[in-house]
Design an enzyme around this catalytic site. Structure first.
Site, PDB file in Angstrom:
ATOM      1  N   HIS A   1      37.389  37.167  43.186  1.00  0.00           N
ATOM      2  CA  HIS A   1      36.386  38.091  42.628  1.00  0.00           C
ATOM      3  C   HIS A   1      37.134  39.263  42.001  1.00  0.00           C
ATOM      4  O   HIS A   1      37.438  40.264  42.651  1.00  0.00           O
ATOM      5  CB  HIS A   1      35.440  38.558  43.746  1.00  0.00           C
TER       6      HIS A   1
ATOM      7  N   HIS B   1      37.324  41.208  38.076  1.00  0.00           N
ATOM      8  CA  HIS B   1      36.772  41.288  36.718  1.00  0.00           C
ATOM      9  C   HIS B   1      37.864  41.670  35.723  1.00  0.00           C
ATOM     10  O   HIS B   1      38.588  42.650  35.943  1.00  0.00           O
ATOM     11  CB  HIS B   1      35.671  42.343  36.635  1.00  0.00           C
TER      12      HIS B   1
ATOM     13  N   GLU C   1      24.642  43.102  46.361  1.00  0.00           N
ATOM     14  CA  GLU C   1      25.371  44.354  46.128  1.00  0.00           C
ATOM     15  C   GLU C   1      24.319  45.368  45.659  1.00  0.00           C
ATOM     16  O   GLU C   1      23.977  46.297  46.372  1.00  0.00           O
ATOM     17  CB  GLU C   1      26.459  44.170  45.066  1.00  0.00           C
TER      18      GLU C   1
ATOM     19  N   ASP D   1      37.497  45.377  40.778  1.00  0.00           N
ATOM     20  CA  ASP D   1      37.977  46.062  39.565  1.00  0.00           C
ATOM     21  C   ASP D   1      39.149  46.960  39.960  1.00  0.00           C
ATOM     22  O   ASP D   1      39.012  48.191  40.035  1.00  0.00           O
ATOM     23  CB  ASP D   1      36.829  46.900  38.982  1.00  0.00           C
TER      24      ASP D   1
HETATM   25  N1  ADE Z   1      30.998  44.133  36.745  1.00  0.00           N
HETATM   26  C1  ADE Z   1      32.188  44.582  37.146  1.00  0.00           C
HETATM   27  N2  ADE Z   1      32.150  44.943  38.434  1.00  0.00           N
HETATM   28  C2  ADE Z   1      30.893  44.708  38.860  1.00  0.00           C
HETATM   29  C3  ADE Z   1      30.221  44.858  40.091  1.00  0.00           C
HETATM   30  N3  ADE Z   1      30.844  45.331  41.186  1.00  0.00           N
HETATM   31  N4  ADE Z   1      28.917  44.530  40.167  1.00  0.00           N
HETATM   32  C4  ADE Z   1      28.280  44.053  39.078  1.00  0.00           C
HETATM   33  N5  ADE Z   1      28.854  43.856  37.893  1.00  0.00           N
HETATM   34  C5  ADE Z   1      30.157  44.190  37.779  1.00  0.00           C
HETATM   35 ZN    ZN Z   2      32.155  42.092  40.909  1.00  0.00          ZN
END
Ligand code: ADE
Ligand code: ZN
Length: 347
Positions: free
Chosen positions: A27, A29, A209, A288
């Site tokens: 996970h 991005h 989330e 991220d």
């Molecule tokens: N895009 C990048 N990080 C994200 C996250 N934590 N939740 C939703 N979309 C995302």
């Molecule tokens: Zn994410």
């Protein structure tokens, strides 16, 4: 050393042991792997983002603000060489964190310079990942992500593109974005996920989330995903937790991200330990990393400290990360065998 102290030492995970532990990241991005220095910190500051004076990392109030920031930072990436470099650096950082395989989510909505030429965007990513694999031995797969709040025609157009172009690097369909703003969208995305599955793609979805347990249930029951990205708010529904455990549905959990975006109050209050203790398969991830100032080894280390996890717990989490990844079967076997060697007969 007395025998008890010696066996405690053998079970305790120090920073080097954690870094070298063979693992996957599932996970991550692309949008969160754009080095801010390369797009101009000044632009971000002008856009109203505050920076932590100690770490230099930006601070976000919530997911909505964060997603808006991604639109601005990724829009500044217009050059193919820059795209290649971002991909290459993902592989380099992965290797430095003991990661043998990474599944990287990319969402075209954040990349206006590339939306009209996704073939070329993926080609440049592919070049960077290939060079990264050659230099650092890390395999990488891409997950194309739709957006929860996007117009249905735009989501459908992305799936059309994916199924027609079928770039070898892209192995999965996913959906991310803000579920709190979108409302319940499982029914809307279900036909697109069914198409992807029929075409042999893997699937995963952000849920639990910015949505509650009902979002996790929809991801599993309507989208039929193989993995849930985050999923932590499943904890609010004990029956759902029991189902996730019984059906071995993996959650790819991002502790620092959840703290930084205000989804949980602190790492100590993070549901990952309760979910794990309830028998849910969990992996640790960064989401991220460059925007949250973290690395995968940091995530493992902080959780080990906070929850008192020893080597066997961390080893089990690393195993879930590899098993739930979208790496090719042969690659999974290699990584699982490295992990077994690393953990030794006690595992
Ligand atoms: N895009 C990048 N990080 C994200 C996250 N934590 N939740 C939703 N979309 C995302
Ligand atoms: Zn994410």
């Amino acid at each position: 050393m007395p025998v008890d102290a010696e066996s405690l030492h053998a079970r305790t995970a120090d920073a080097d042991w954690i870094r070298q532990l063979p693992k996957a990241e599932v996970h991550l991005h692309l949008e969160g792997c754009v080095p801010l220095a390369s797009v101009g910190l000044d632009d971000a500051a002008r856009a109203g983002v505050a920076f932590d004076p100690d770490t230099g990392a930006p601070r976000f109030h919530d997911l909505a603000e964060f997603l808006g920031f991604l639109d601005r930072s990724c829009a500044l990436v217009t050059d193919g060489a820059h795209v290649e470099h971002i991909a290459y650096e993902i592989a380099r950082r992965a290797a430095a964190n003991g990661v043998g395989h990474a599944d990287v989510i990319f969402n075209p909505i954040h990349w206006p310079a590339w939306q009209a030429d996704l073939d070329r965007f993926v080609e440049r990513l592919d070049c960077g990942f290939e060079a990264g694999e050659a230099d650092h031995g890390v395999t990488t797969a891409l997950c194309l992500s739709l957006t929860r709040t996007q117009r249905p025609a735009d989501s459908a157009a992305l799936v059309d593109w994916l199924l027609a172009a079928r770039p070898g690097r892209v192995v999965a369909l996913s959906v991310d974005g803000n579920e709190a703003a979108a409302g319940r969208t499982g029914q809307r995305f279900a036909p697109l996920f069914a198409r992807a599955r029929r075409a042999g793609l893997h699937t995963c979805a952000h849920a639990g989330e910015s949505s509650g347990p009902e979002g996790v249930r929809d991801a599993v029951e309507l989208l039929h995903v193989e993995r849930v990205d985050h999923g932590i708010r499943a904890l609010e529904d004990p029956a759902l937790v029991a189902e996730l455990a019984a059906n071995a549905v993996p959650l790819d959990i991002c502790p620092t991200s959840n703290v930084r975006l205000g989804v949980v109050a602190s790492l100590a209050a993070h549901p990952v330990e309760q979910l794990r203790a309830a028998g849910v398969r969990v992996s640790l991830n960064t989401d991220d990393p460059l925007l949250f100032g973290t690395s995968l080894a940091d995530e493992y280390r902080r959780c080990a400290q906070t929850f008192g996890w020893d080597r066997s717990v961390l080893g089990a989490i690393a195993r879930v990360s590899i098993e739930s990844s979208f790496a090719a079967q042969e690659r999974k076997r290699e990584l699982l065998s490295s992990l077994a060697d690393y953990l030794g007969p006690a595992a």
